[in-house]
Design a protein around this motif. Sequence first.
Motif, PDB file in Angstrom:
ATOM      1  N   LEU A 104       0.941  -0.973  -0.027  1.00 20.60           N
ATOM      2  CA  LEU A 104       0.032  -0.030  -0.039  1.00 20.60           C
ATOM      3  C   LEU A 104       0.848   1.248  -0.079  1.00 20.60           C
ATOM      4  O   LEU A 104       0.664   2.251  -0.717  1.00 20.60           O
ATOM      5  N   LYS A 105       1.763   1.015   0.705  1.00 21.30           N
ATOM      6  CA  LYS A 105       2.719   2.474   1.084  1.00 21.30           C
ATOM      7  C   LYS A 105       3.468   2.562  -0.197  1.00 21.30           C
ATOM      8  O   LYS A 105       3.672   3.718  -0.652  1.00 21.30           O
ATOM      9  N   GLU A 106       4.219   1.402  -0.948  1.00 21.52           N
ATOM     10  CA  GLU A 106       4.874   1.668  -2.044  1.00 21.52           C
ATOM     11  C   GLU A 106       3.787   2.329  -3.242  1.00 21.52           C
ATOM     12  O   GLU A 106       4.058   3.269  -3.962  1.00 21.52           O
ATOM     13  N   GLY A 107       2.489   1.700  -3.270  1.00 21.32           N
ATOM     14  CA  GLY A 107       1.759   2.223  -4.202  1.00 21.32           C
ATOM     15  C   GLY A 107       1.485   3.848  -4.258  1.00 21.32           C
ATOM     16  O   GLY A 107       1.366   4.395  -5.161  1.00 21.32           O
ATOM     17  N   ILE A 108       1.147   4.106  -2.897  1.00 21.99           N
ATOM     18  CA  ILE A 108       1.026   5.648  -2.834  1.00 21.99           C
ATOM     19  C   ILE A 108       2.007   6.450  -2.974  1.00 21.99           C
ATOM     20  O   ILE A 108       2.075   7.303  -3.676  1.00 21.99           O
ATOM     21  N   ALA A 109       3.459   6.034  -2.659  1.00 24.65           N
ATOM     22  CA  ALA A 109       4.403   6.626  -2.857  1.00 24.65           C
ATOM     23  C   ALA A 109       5.022   6.681  -4.287  1.00 24.65           C
ATOM     24  O   ALA A 109       5.401   7.791  -5.045  1.00 24.65           O
ATOM     25  N   SER A 110       4.596   5.606  -5.142  1.00 20.88           N
ATOM     26  CA  SER A 110       4.931   5.797  -6.565  1.00 20.88           C
ATOM     27  C   SER A 110       3.753   6.319  -7.321  1.00 20.88           C
ATOM     28  O   SER A 110       4.021   6.716  -8.488  1.00 20.88           O
ATOM     29  N   GLY A 111       2.673   6.604  -6.728  1.00 23.39           N
ATOM     30  CA  GLY A 111       1.533   7.335  -7.260  1.00 23.39           C
ATOM     31  C   GLY A 111       0.544   6.231  -7.969  1.00 23.39           C
ATOM     32  O   GLY A 111      -0.324   6.802  -8.842  1.00 23.39           O
ATOM     33  N   ARG A 112       0.673   5.061  -8.020  1.00 24.98           N
ATOM     34  CA  ARG A 112       0.048   4.211  -8.580  1.00 24.98           C
ATOM     35  C   ARG A 112      -1.391   4.124  -7.927  1.00 24.98           C
ATOM     36  O   ARG A 112      -2.516   4.013  -8.515  1.00 24.98           O
ATOM     37  N   LEU A 113      -1.084   4.117  -6.637  1.00 26.95           N
ATOM     38  CA  LEU A 113      -2.601   4.352  -5.780  1.00 26.95           C
ATOM     39  C   LEU A 113      -2.979   5.737  -5.314  1.00 26.95           C
ATOM     40  O   LEU A 113      -1.918   6.296  -4.898  1.00 26.95           O
ATOM     41  N   LYS A 114      -4.102   6.069  -5.564  1.00 24.17           N
ATOM     42  CA  LYS A 114      -4.463   7.581  -5.325  1.00 24.17           C
ATOM     43  C   LYS A 114      -5.433   7.509  -4.138  1.00 24.17           C
ATOM     44  O   LYS A 114      -6.270   6.793  -4.102  1.00 24.17           O
ATOM     45  N   THR A 115      -5.207   8.517  -3.349  1.00 24.62           N
ATOM     46  CA  THR A 115      -6.207   8.841  -2.213  1.00 24.62           C
ATOM     47  C   THR A 115      -6.907  10.160  -2.647  1.00 24.62           C
ATOM     48  O   THR A 115      -6.276  11.105  -2.962  1.00 24.62           O
ATOM     49  N   ASP A 116      -8.113  10.105  -2.335  1.00 21.06           N
ATOM     50  CA  ASP A 116      -8.914  11.375  -2.671  1.00 21.06           C
ATOM     51  C   ASP A 116      -9.332  12.095  -1.356  1.00 21.06           C
ATOM     52  O   ASP A 116      -9.291  11.355  -0.207  1.00 21.06           O
TER      53      ASP A 116
END
Lengths: 166, 386, 158
Positions: B8-20
């Motif tokens: 999850l953290k990696e996804g957020i850091a790389s920009g693949r996962l976005k939080t609204d």
Amino acid sequence: MGLLSKQFDDGNIVLTSVEGVLNWARLCSLWQMSFGLACCAIEMMAASASHNDIMRFGVLPRPSPRQCDVMIVAGTVTLKMATRLKRLYEQMAEPRYVVSMGSCSNCGGPYWEHGYHVLKGVDRVVPVDVYIPGCPPRPEALLEGWMRLQEKVRDFTLVKQEGEHA
Amino acid sequence: MTESMEVLKEGIASGRLKTDELVLNMGPQHPSTHGVLRLELVLDGEIVVKVIPQMGYLHRCFEKHAENMTYPQVVPYTDRMDYLAGMNNNHGYVLAVERLMGIEVPEKVEYIRVIMAELQRIASHLVAIGTFGMDIGAFTPFLYCFRDREYILDIFERTCGARLLYNYMWVGGLSHDIYDGFLRDVADFIKKFRPTVVEVNNLLNYNKIFVERTANVGVLPRDVAVSYGCSGPMLRGSGVDWDLRRDDPYSIYDRFDWKVCVGDGSAGTLGDCWDRHMVRVWEMEESCKIIEQALESFPAEGDIASAIPKRIRPAKGEIYTRVENPRGELGYYLVADGSANPFRLKVRGPSFVNLSVIDEISRGHLIADLVAILGSIDIVLGEVDR
Amino acid sequence: MPKAMNEIFDYLNGLFPEAGLAFDESVPCIIVPAASIKEVALQARDDQELLLDTLMCLSGVDNGDETLGVVYHLDSMTLRHKLTLKVIVPASDPHVPSVDRVWRIAEWHEREAFDLVGMIFDGNSDFRRILLPEDWEGHPLRKDYQVPEFYNGMKVPY
């Protein structure tokens, strides 16, 4: 409580009307919506604090309109607030009651003349059951108003009244 | 579990996962906003990103009323601004008019005014402390605080007939003289009140849960406080030694020996919610000291009104007067044009100014902490919106 | 060293000879042309001789003679002196540069002055009404303000 009858030897049997028992249950657990707007809200808080203790009437302040029977409008209703007040009133479940506490919500109070942003009486947007005068009313006055409301609840009837529409 | 967190953290850091970001509306009818304040919260999960306060739900047009009333008629409206501190509001307004007209009031009036203002400060702080505890989740201290507040209101009621909105201080004097036994009642109250502070300290202020909820939360640094013009316990909680009663003296405060309470960061960081709260607790003791000294040197004889013209018409001019309200600097900017009504009366409300800093100090905190921050600012919406 | 208001005026006038500052003894206050209020405010805050770090109050006034005034009450916590600045603009074109970058609290005070009196502060970072609803018409503290008969279907006068 309506008709109390001691016809039976067993002490646990009471005869009363359905309305009587329903109204008795309702008037002893009127939950209020804490709608504190201005100065009167402080007296409303004082009414629920140590010296006056409104909770002995079965009053519980609830923050959500869905859980409330009574809205105490304590304070000045402004035009900006009036639409919100109406919406919250509409969210309350029937039967619902409104107590207008203090001069401001009765009629605009000291702001009746030059208050360009003050609603001159909350009864312009929602129906009011009990008006409590005073600026601000003392906690005792709120208790008195509460008892008047209980009297009103006691007379509530399920039977359709004459001239009432279904 | 930890593996999925890593993903999850990696996804957020790389920009693949976005939080609204989520916009949440708090108020205008919310039990912990101390009135009709609406806060628009921009949230990232449960973290506050931005707070946009929306006011005006209690805008009662005070300044318009002041322009349409004669000078003495404005006094009752000042009560209704900060309805927890009616006496202090009266005091500021009558001082402004008296200074504009050059009226000297008798010494006895000054003494009564100071005693009343300090009693009112204690009453107001008691409400602030009690409701702050309630916001955090402690109901019992609220009952203790309101019990003692009622004793003060009883004294006020016996003096001028009103519990909350007094209209007691008039231009050039007072509406009523004190009753027989007033001084004894006040002295008795002080004696009764001191143990309450200890009780509230034990119940609430040094309670582990309370300290955990308030220490290191909502830290207001000194320079930010000054730039935002914060005043009162808000400013002193950030370690600024500033009190108008001492630094811009009015009335007879310079005759008494008391100290300005300043936050020390002993529970966490300097300027956190706990510091602001404790400044209020300590200030009540200082108010007691002032009242005791005033009782000792209370003048036996004296008038309760100075000789003033029947119709109060200050000459053309303007003045800015400020007094120390329980919430901070209460300023009146009064412009007179020679008629019987004020030409313009602008009020600088301490709550209005203190509230403006909320966005700055609540970013990055949880929503539950926002409630603590709001409670520690101690706003009165009647004064924010006027 | 605390300074009297006229000393501050002489000092500021020396720093801004072309700004056209004027001293009004009757109040007393310094009248600043609208165009230079931001520079004067910044100087007043940062100058080691002045250090006016607090904006106590910012008031909008309708002077009743087709002009609007903005009054700045400043205070120095360190040097213990005060200063009053005044900007007077015509009611037909009430533009005043914002000082919210100088004192952060000015943002809300300016919004309030706009809301109630109706001067426009150029450069204010969040410029909209603060007390009255967004769709309110007019500025109530203008001397010629007429109270509307209805707002959103609700009758306003008693």
